[in-house]
Design a protein around this motif. Structure first.
Motif, PDB file in Angstrom:
ATOM      1  N   SER A  44      20.918 -99.177   7.473  1.00 44.43           N
ATOM      2  CA  SER A  44      21.619 -98.111   6.751  1.00 44.43           C
ATOM      3  C   SER A  44      20.635 -97.145   6.108  1.00 44.43           C
ATOM      4  CB  SER A  44      22.532 -98.705   5.680  1.00 44.43           C
ATOM      5  OG  SER A  44      23.596 -99.420   6.263  1.00 44.43           O
ATOM      6  N   THR A  45      19.569 -97.676   5.525  1.00 41.01           N
ATOM      7  CA  THR A  45      18.563 -96.816   4.898  1.00 41.01           C
ATOM      8  C   THR A  45      17.840 -95.979   5.943  1.00 41.01           C
ATOM      9  OG1 THR A  45      18.259 -98.400   3.095  1.00 41.01           O
ATOM     10  CG2 THR A  45      16.495 -96.798   3.461  1.00 41.01           C
ATOM     11  N   VAL A  46      17.489 -96.590   7.049  1.00 38.67           N
ATOM     12  CA  VAL A  46      16.793 -95.866   8.121  1.00 38.67           C
ATOM     13  C   VAL A  46      17.645 -94.707   8.638  1.00 38.67           C
ATOM     14  CG1 VAL A  46      16.023 -96.068  10.525  1.00 38.67           C
ATOM     15  CG2 VAL A  46      15.308 -97.769   8.824  1.00 38.67           C
ATOM     16  N   ARG A  47      18.908 -94.964   8.860  1.00 35.53           N
ATOM     17  CA  ARG A  47      19.798 -93.910   9.358  1.00 35.53           C
ATOM     18  C   ARG A  47      19.924 -92.780   8.335  1.00 35.53           C
ATOM     19  NH1 ARG A  47      23.733 -95.856  13.477  1.00 35.53           N
ATOM     20  NH2 ARG A  47      22.998 -97.876  14.208  1.00 35.53           N
ATOM     21  N   SER A  48      20.022 -93.131   7.056  1.00 34.21           N
ATOM     22  CA  SER A  48      20.096 -92.094   6.022  1.00 34.21           C
ATOM     23  C   SER A  48      18.806 -91.276   5.973  1.00 34.21           C
ATOM     24  CB  SER A  48      20.358 -92.731   4.657  1.00 34.21           C
ATOM     25  OG  SER A  48      21.626 -93.327   4.596  1.00 34.21           O
ATOM     26  N   LEU A  49      17.673 -91.951   6.055  1.00 32.28           N
ATOM     27  CA  LEU A  49      16.395 -91.244   6.061  1.00 32.28           C
ATOM     28  C   LEU A  49      16.295 -90.296   7.253  1.00 32.28           C
ATOM     29  CD1 LEU A  49      14.035 -94.198   5.087  1.00 32.28           C
ATOM     30  CD2 LEU A  49      14.317 -92.095   3.757  1.00 32.28           C
ATOM     31  N   ALA A  50      16.709 -90.770   8.420  1.00 34.22           N
ATOM     32  CA  ALA A  50      16.657 -89.933   9.620  1.00 34.22           C
ATOM     33  C   ALA A  50      17.568 -88.723   9.476  1.00 34.22           C
ATOM     34  CB  ALA A  50      17.045 -90.760  10.845  1.00 34.22           C
ATOM     35  N   ASP A  51      18.756 -88.926   8.910  1.00 30.52           N
ATOM     36  CA  ASP A  51      19.678 -87.814   8.712  1.00 30.52           C
ATOM     37  C   ASP A  51      19.127 -86.780   7.748  1.00 30.52           C
ATOM     38  OD1 ASP A  51      21.574 -88.693  10.486  1.00 30.52           O
ATOM     39  OD2 ASP A  51      22.863 -89.619   8.969  1.00 30.52           O
ATOM     40  N   GLU A  52      18.234 -87.215   6.859  1.00 31.48           N
ATOM     41  CA  GLU A  52      17.595 -86.296   5.914  1.00 31.48           C
ATOM     42  C   GLU A  52      16.281 -85.739   6.466  1.00 31.48           C
ATOM     43  OE1 GLU A  52      18.752 -85.192   3.127  1.00 31.48           O
ATOM     44  OE2 GLU A  52      20.449 -86.519   2.709  1.00 31.48           O
ATOM     45  N   SER A  53      16.010 -86.003   7.755  1.00 32.54           N
ATOM     46  CA  SER A  53      14.858 -85.459   8.482  1.00 32.54           C
ATOM     47  C   SER A  53      13.516 -86.038   8.054  1.00 32.54           C
ATOM     48  CB  SER A  53      14.827 -83.918   8.403  1.00 32.54           C
ATOM     49  OG  SER A  53      15.959 -83.381   9.059  1.00 32.54           O
ATOM     50  N   PHE A  54      13.531 -87.270   7.521  1.00 31.68           N
ATOM     51  CA  PHE A  54      12.283 -88.001   7.344  1.00 31.68           C
ATOM     52  C   PHE A  54      11.917 -88.664   8.672  1.00 31.68           C
ATOM     53  CE2 PHE A  54      14.046 -87.920   3.049  1.00 31.68           C
ATOM     54  CZ  PHE A  54      12.936 -87.566   2.288  1.00 31.68           C
ATOM     55  N   GLU A  55      10.641 -88.767   8.931  1.00 33.61           N
ATOM     56  CA  GLU A  55      10.152 -89.564  10.063  1.00 33.61           C
ATOM     57  C   GLU A  55      10.027 -91.005   9.574  1.00 33.61           C
ATOM     58  OE1 GLU A  55       9.606 -88.811  13.130  1.00 33.61           O
ATOM     59  OE2 GLU A  55       9.548 -86.604  13.167  1.00 33.61           O
ATOM     60  N   VAL A  56      10.592 -91.948  10.322  1.00 31.67           N
ATOM     61  CA  VAL A  56      10.696 -93.328   9.844  1.00 31.67           C
ATOM     62  C   VAL A  56      10.042 -94.284  10.832  1.00 31.67           C
ATOM     63  CG1 VAL A  56      12.254 -95.109   8.996  1.00 31.67           C
ATOM     64  CG2 VAL A  56      12.914 -92.694   8.805  1.00 31.67           C
ATOM     65  N   LEU A  57       9.282 -95.221  10.292  1.00 31.20           N
ATOM     66  CA  LEU A  57       8.725 -96.336  11.059  1.00 31.20           C
ATOM     67  C   LEU A  57       9.298 -97.620  10.489  1.00 31.20           C
ATOM     68  CD1 LEU A  57       4.916 -95.374  11.217  1.00 31.20           C
ATOM     69  CD2 LEU A  57       6.756 -94.642  12.732  1.00 31.20           C
ATOM     70  N   VAL A  58       9.807 -98.490  11.342  1.00 29.18           N
ATOM     71  CA  VAL A  58      10.288 -99.804  10.919  1.00 29.18           C
ATOM     72  C   VAL A  58       9.313-100.858  11.429  1.00 29.18           C
ATOM     73  CG1 VAL A  58      12.124-101.512  11.148  1.00 29.18           C
ATOM     74  CG2 VAL A  58      12.699 -99.102  10.840  1.00 29.18           C
ATOM     75  N   VAL A  59       8.828-101.686  10.537  1.00 31.52           N
ATOM     76  CA  VAL A  59       7.832-102.705  10.890  1.00 31.52           C
ATOM     77  C   VAL A  59       8.581-103.985  11.249  1.00 31.52           C
ATOM     78  CG1 VAL A  59       5.748-103.904  10.155  1.00 31.52           C
ATOM     79  CG2 VAL A  59       6.268-101.614   9.257  1.00 31.52           C
ATOM     80  N   HIS A  60       8.667-104.277  12.544  1.00 32.84           N
ATOM     81  CA  HIS A  60       9.566-105.344  12.995  1.00 32.84           C
ATOM     82  C   HIS A  60       9.154-106.725  12.511  1.00 32.84           C
ATOM     83  CE1 HIS A  60       7.018-107.027  16.231  1.00 32.84           C
ATOM     84  NE2 HIS A  60       6.702-105.788  16.553  1.00 32.84           N
ATOM     85  N   ASP A  61       7.862-106.976  12.310  1.00 34.64           N
ATOM     86  CA  ASP A  61       7.436-108.301  11.870  1.00 34.64           C
ATOM     87  C   ASP A  61       7.417-108.428  10.342  1.00 34.64           C
ATOM     88  OD1 ASP A  61       5.332-106.452  12.047  1.00 34.64           O
ATOM     89  OD2 ASP A  61       3.802-107.991  12.259  1.00 34.64           O
ATOM     90  N   ALA A  62       7.942-107.400   9.661  1.00 38.97           N
ATOM     91  CA  ALA A  62       8.139-107.470   8.206  1.00 38.97           C
ATOM     92  C   ALA A  62       9.609-107.239   7.861  1.00 38.97           C
ATOM     93  CB  ALA A  62       7.251-106.455   7.505  1.00 38.97           C
TER      94      ALA A  62
END
Length: 223
Positions: A171-189
């Motif tokens: 949910s946070t990632v999608r909100s960040l993307a909608d606000e035009s932030f570039e997002v990286l998700v660290v899968h092993d964290a």
């Protein structure tokens, strides 16, 4: 280095060209750690339910928390902005919670802000003036002034770690993307209740809302 450019691809991106190299400006990049709180490390009282959740506890203790601790050390050493989000209500009876946290079931959460189970785990304790936002929503942007603070600080790129991959992280990632932030998700964290849910959600959000990377990749992205 991991194969982040080709890993975690859904049907939509199976035949897409590889993404461009990631370049992070340390002055404009933040690490955001989501909801790694004491309550999620407490085994249920029912033995059968505790056994059902044991793989999640194992992943948290052997991978997610140690990897996130290393991420924090790296981010602090690199001069990145370090931020945290946690679920916590302002009132003792939780009357300020969002509807999803008042409904019965797994998402029911009554975590007054000063109670021990609502606190971030000791291994990941915020330091100095690192920002901690409290929310009663899944998205850390919807329920707080995090978006405003990110813009005020000049952040354009957000690295995300935490739980649960398929709920508050997503949910946070999608909100960040909608606000035009570039997002990286660290899968092993990150972790979901099961590895299957974790991987499935990473495939869903990868390449459209974020880039899914490994913690070992990050140092190579710094400008």
């Amino acid at each position: 280095m991991s194969d982040w450019k080709t890993a975690f691809r859904s049907f939509y991106y199976e035949t897409a060209e590889d993404p461009a190299d990631i370049v992070l400006d340390r002055r404009r990049t933040a690490l955001l750690v989501i909801d790694i709180q004491n309550t999620y490390l407490e085994p249920p009282d029912d033995p059968a339910e505790a056994a059902r959740w044991q793989p999640f506890f194992d992943r948290m203790n052997t991978a997610v928390i140690p990897n996130t601790a290393r991420l924090l050390d790296w981010a602090r050493g690199a001069g990145l902005e370090v931020m945290f989000a946690r679920i916590a209500c302002q009132t003792e009876d939780g009357r300020d919670r969002s509807l999803s946290q008042k409904k019965p079931g797994f998402n029911y959460l009554l975590l007054p802000k000063n109670r021990d189970d609502s606190q971030i785990v000791d291994a990941l304790t915020p330091r100095g003036d690192e920002i901690v936002v409290t929310k009663t929503t899944d998205s850390a942007l919807t329920g707080t002034n995090l978006r405003l603070m990110l813009h005020n600080i000049g952040i354009t790129h957000v690295i995300v770690a935490g739980i649960f991959t398929d709920q508050c992280v997503s949910s946070t990632v999608r909100s960040l993307a909608d606000e035009s932030f570039e997002v990286l998700v660290v899968h092993d964290a990150c972790a979901a209740a099961t590895d299957e849910l974790h991987r499935r959600e990473l495939e869903i959000i990868n390449m459209i809302y974020c880039h899914v990377v490994a913690s070992e990749d990050l140092a190579g992205f710094l400008a």
